[in-house]
Each structure stands twice: as C-alpha cells, then as structure tokens.
Write an enzyme that holds these catalytic residues in place. Structure first.
Site: not given
Ligand code: NAD
Ligand code: UD1
Length: 337
Positions: A230, A124-125, A35, A152, A80, A12, A293, A148, A177
């Site tokens: 979702r 996060s949601a 990561n 948040k 982030f 992101i 979960g 995790y 979301f």
């Molecule tokens: P990501 O893992 O791609 O990005 C996170 C970045 O933070 C990575 O590049 C990692 O190397 C870096 N990082 C972690 N710990 C660090 C530290 N101590 N110092 C410096 N860098 C560090 O994840 P993303 O999907 O881009 O998510 C970004 C943020 O959004 C995260 O906080 C995540 O929890 C939150 N979020 C993500 C999702 C999703 O589905 N991707 C959903 C809800 C919230």
């Molecule tokens: C998950 C995390 C949530 C996190 C989000 C983004 C859990 C319980 N929740 O959400 O905390 O913020 O990821 O990182 O892990 N699915 C399959 N097969 C797969 C993978 C997923 O059927 O191989 C289904 C899941 O059951 C769900 C949907 O796809 O219904 C979305 O899953 P996913 O992408 O993992 O997101 P969340 O579960 O919403």
C-alpha cells in the site's frame, strides 16, 4: 471568512484544522462525534494557541447546516464527514448510503443557498477498484468491493455532474491512499473505536500490549514478500494537500481530481519491520488468511498533484512510524484516557 470542515473532529479533519489554522485560516468544525471526541478541540487549541469554532451538528440535518452558514461567513467547505469502516458498510449498507450521500447532498444544497462555491471532498483510492498500480487520476473508477467504496464513487459522480451544471462551482476531489501517522506533538491522532480494521492502528496497539499480536492477512500475494503493498501517507502531508486544494479551488471553477499519496508502495512486513526498527519495540505477528476484498498492490501516481497543486508528500515511512507510536504511547486509550 472561514473554512467549514465537516467531520472536522475526526482523524484527518483535526490534522487539517491544525494545518489551516497555522496557515492563517479561520476554521469552523462541524461534527456529530459519531466517530470522534469533543476533546479534540482542546488539543487543537494546545497545538495552535487558538481554539477553533466547533459546532456539534449532524450535517445531514439541513437546518443545522443552515445555522452554521448563518452564524459564520463560510468561503469553502472541506467535506470529511462520513462513515468509513469497510466491513461495517457491508453489514449496514443503508446506514452508509444514507449518511454519506445525504451529508454530501445536504451540504451542497445549503452551500448553494448561501452562495458558497468551493467544495473539497474526501474521496478514496478505493474508487479505482482492482487495477494495476501506479494508479493515475485518469484510470476508470468503479468496481468497488463494498458499499463504503460505492458511496465515494457515487458522491464523486454527483459532484462531477453538479460542477458541469453550474459553472460557478469549484470542486476538488481528493483521493487519499493510506493515511497514517499523527501530529508530531502526539496531542492529536487516530482513535479507532473497538478493534482497529486498519494496519497501523493495529500495529501500535500490539506494540503497546493492548492487543496480543498482529495477523498478517495473507503472504501469498504476487508482491516481493507475498504481503499486501500500500501507499502509506503521513496525515500531516495529507493535511497540507487540503490547504493546496483550497487554494486551487479559490482560483478555479469546474471539477478536478487529485491523488494524495507518496507514490511508494510498502508491504505489511515492511511496515512491521520499519516500525520495530524505528521505535525499538516488538510487534509480534502471525500469518493468517487473506482478508476478503483486499488487493495485492495499491499505490498512487502523484505527478498531477505535484504539477497542478504544487504539493508533494514530505515525510518518509520512518516519520510515519515514529509519529504513530508517539501518539499511541502518549494516549494509550486514545482521547478517552
Ligand atoms: P473519521 O471517522 O476520523 O472522521 C470522520 C468524522 O466525520 C468523524 O469525526 C465523525 O464523527 C464525523 N461524521 C460522520 N458522519 C457525520 C455526520 N452525518 N455529521 C457530522 N459529522 C459526521 O475518519 P477520517 O479517517 O478522518 O476520514 C475522513 C474522511 O476521509 C472520511 O470521509 C473518510 O471516508 C475519508 N477517507 C479516509 C481514509 C482513511 O484511511 N482514514 C481513506 C480514504 C478516505
Ligand atoms: C482499507 C479499505 C479501504 C479504505 C482504507 C482506509 C478494505 C478492503 N479496504 O484499505 O477501502 O479506504 O482501508 O480506511 O478494507 N492488514 C493486515 N492485518 C491487519 C490489517 C491490515 O495484514 O490487521 C493488511 C491488509 O491486508 C493490507 C494492508 O495491511 O494489505 C493495509 O490494510 P488497511 O490499513 O486496512 O488498508 P487497505 O486495505 O488498503
């Protein structure tokens, strides 16, 4: 003046960097690459025509964060940085609490030292726990099913208290979301390490032949087709939400929270079928048991972001599926190819 994006090399963060740079902001990325890949920086430069400043740093390291603030005039931070794998957080709770809480506290303390007052947080949601959709921002939070999610929840609480105690502070909590998709160029995208936990990266790796088949986690949920529902949002729309949040933070103090979703729910089978139709590739799947979960239905009410931030997701599910596949096809092994 520049915006500091902690974790800016991640999925992101990198898309937000592109969005902000194209809107005329200077950005500084700080990442420890736990990561993500340093190669992201060159890709961002290809898209924007400008190389962003990128500092390799662990943002739990206070002196390293101070050095960033000494070297750059930081007007706002988008935080982030964090560990985000739900299953891993259950196995390694101390690492998750340490990294996620410490990084947020460290950045906030250094911001105070340097008089930087605007903080946008990646929440996060998941903080809503198990509640009926659509979820709006006034729904109670807590009841998270894993460490995790609790990180948040706890960081949100810290930020609410910090903004209450200091009327010069401006905090925006963004509850994402389900971000998917990739930049339309196919030069940046999501690059999960190992076996993907999330649905869309799993689908794209099955479609490309890197994995044999998708397991659908349960088809006995109380949803139209029995599979989990979702609110998937295109990562470029999400990035745009950060630009709006930064504008809001620059104009207001206090703490505000916004959902960033589309307000629409799609099932796992909707995703598979749309992906197949839009991209003309097969995604073999089997139905398996539910994942511990998981919730049946999660989607956002997005009126607040629209009314207050003037932000609304623009890209539909077809665009999300097309751009996810475009990234996967062009980068079959992610950034490491
Ligand atoms: P990501 O893992 O791609 O990005 C996170 C970045 O933070 C990575 O590049 C990692 O190397 C870096 N990082 C972690 N710990 C660090 C530290 N101590 N110092 C410096 N860098 C560090 O994840 P993303 O999907 O881009 O998510 C970004 C943020 O959004 C995260 O906080 C995540 O929890 C939150 N979020 C993500 C999702 C999703 O589905 N991707 C959903 C809800 C919230
Ligand atoms: C998950 C995390 C949530 C996190 C989000 C983004 C859990 C319980 N929740 O959400 O905390 O913020 O990821 O990182 O892990 N699915 C399959 N097969 C797969 C993978 C997923 O059927 O191989 C289904 C899941 O059951 C769900 C949907 O796809 O219904 C979305 O899953 P996913 O992408 O993992 O997101 P969340 O579960 O919403």
């Amino acid at each position: 003046m520049a915006i500091l994006l902690t974790g800016g090399a991640g999925f992101i963060g990198s898309h937000t960097a592109v969005c902000l740079m194209q809107a005329g902001y200077d950005v500084v990325l700080a990442d420890n690459f736990s990561n993500s890949s340093p190669k992201v920086v060159g890709r961002i430069a290809e898209i924007t025509g400008k190389t962003p400043v990128c500092v390799e740093a662990d943002v739990c390291d206070k002196e390293a964060v101070r050095n960033i603030f000494r070297a750059h005039d930081i007007s706002a931070v988008v935080h982030f940085a964090g560990l985000k794998a739900v299953g891993e957080s259950v196995q390694k709770p101390l690492e998750y609490y340490r990294n996620n809480l410490d990084s947020a506290l460290t950045v906030l303390e250094v911001m105070r030292e340097f008089g930087c007052r605007q903080f946008v947080f990646s929440s996060s949601a998941t903080v809503y726990g198990d509640q009926p959709a659509p979820l709006n921002e006034s729904a109670p939070t807590g009841g998270c099913s894993n460490p995790y999610g609790w990180t948040k929840f706890m960081i949100e609480k810290i930020l609410i208290d910090a903004a209450r105690a200091d009327e010069t502070l401006s905090v925006v909590l963004l509850r994402y979301f389900n971000p998917i998709g990739a930049h339309e160029s196919g030069r940046i995208g999501e690059d999960p390490q190992g076996i993907p936990n999330n649905l869309m990266p799993y689908i794209t790796q099955v479609a490309s032949g890197r994995r044999e088949k998708l397991t659908v986690f349960g088809n006995d949920y109380p949803t139209p087709d029995g599979t989990g529902v979702r609110d998937y949002i295109h990562v470029c729309d999400l990035a745009e939400g950060h630009r709006c949040a930064l504008e809001y933070a620059a104009a207001h103090t206090g703490c505000e929270v916004f959902n960033l979703g589309t307000g629409h729910g799609y099932s796992v089978l909707d995703m598979v079928h749309t992906f197949t139709r839009v991209n003309g590739v097969d995604v073999p799947y089997v139905i398996g048991p539910r994942r511990a979960g998981d919730l049946a239905t999660v989607y956002a009410a997005c009126d607040k972001a629209k009314e207050v931030l003037g932000w609304q997701a623009q890209r539909d599910l077809e665009a999300m599926c097309r751009d996810s596949w475009n990234w996967q096809k062009k980068n079959p092994m992610g950034y490491d190819a």
